[in-house]
Scaffold this active site. Structure first.
Site, PDB file in Angstrom:
ATOM      1  CE1 TYR A  35      -3.931   2.231   0.620  1.00  0.00           C
ATOM      2  CE2 TYR A  35      -2.408   3.391   2.051  1.00  0.00           C
ATOM      3  CZ  TYR A  35      -3.601   3.342   1.355  1.00  0.00           C
ATOM      4  OH  TYR A  35      -4.451   4.424   1.401  1.00  0.00           O
ATOM      5  CE  LYS A  66      -3.551   4.506  -2.180  1.00  0.00           C
ATOM      6  NZ  LYS A  66      -4.550   4.816  -3.227  1.00  0.00           N
TER       7      LYS A  66
END
Length: 253
Positions: free
Chosen positions: A157, A161
């Site tokens: 994650y 990002k």
């Protein structure tokens, strides 16, 4: 209550991941500010439901951002229906998976990177020429405060990002001469259904996660929608290659 203007009057905005909490909030804010919106989502029923709730200025389309032809079709549908594309918001998101580089399933790594990063690349491949044809536009890649800081066992994650934040900068440099602004938008923790995978209720999530934010609470989806609308609008005409943190001060600590 904030009185909304019509900063997006006459503009057409395509939003991926439009059937999620934040996606719905972004689409709702764009409609309220005068835009026509194309609600793109991997779940066609959810996309259609969102468009119905938003009213006649909204159109739905099934879109898999990891598939080149699906990305092409969503942009072409937007152009054929509305005649232009002024804004794109990459809000598509993969399920979060716990893990470090030692134990994260490679399938889950690829899923995160494919949706967050490669999906933004594939969609932009068609969004950019569509905007160039009308003299410019605004692209917003929804990242996260965790693209700036590390969170334990969130390797896929956080990496995805962080990649989005830099991709926005790179695209901004490449396409400024076409009148296209590109920015990322990084929310802090927000009251969405995704938190219920880790917390029994949103109130408990707020109680536990809120103190990590300078404002003492987690965010609301409509606050992220407001940030996206700003970046899409001419109020942000001198804003490009930047990351707008809408994180309640999380990264300040």
């Amino acid at each position: 209550m904030t009185t909304l203007g019509k900063r997006l009057d006459g503009k057409v905005v395509l939003i991926s991941g439009a059937a999620s909490d934040i996606g719905v909030a972004i689409a709702s804010r764009c409609i309220a500010e005068g835009a026509s919106v194309v609600c793109a989502d991997l779940d066609p029923e959810a996309a259609a439901r969102t468009a119905r709730e938003l009213g006649p200025a909204a159109l739905d389309v099934r879109c898999d951002v990891t598939d080149l032809e699906s990305a092409r079709a969503s942009v072409e549908l937007t152009q054929s229906r509305f005649g232009r594309l002024d804004g794109y918001v990459h809000n598509a998101a993969a399920p979060w998976h716990d893990g470090s580089v030692e134990d994260l399933d490679p399938v889950h790594w690829h899923q995160e990177i494919d949706v967050s990063l490669t999906g933004a690349f594939l969609m932009s491949r068609f969004v950019v020429p569509a905007m160039r044809n009308i003299g410019g536009g605004s692209i917003v890649l929804v990242a996260s405060q965790l693209g700036h800081v590390a969170a334990a066992r969130s390797v896929a994650y956080c990496a995805g990002k962080a990649g989005l934040i830099h991709l926005a900068r790179l695209m901004a440099v490449d396409h400024a001469d076409a009148g296209i602004r590109v920015n990322s938008l990084s929310p802090g923790a927000v009251r969405t259904g995704r938190l219920l995978r880790s917390w029994p209720s949103l109130d408990e999530a707020d109680m536990k996660l809120g103190p990590a934010h300078v404002l003492g609470r987690i965010g609301r989806p409509e606050e992220i929608g407001a940030g996206a609308a700003f970046l899409l609008s001419e109020d942000a005409s001198f804003v490009t290659a930047t990351d707008l943190l809408v994180d309640g001060g999380y990264t300040a600590r």
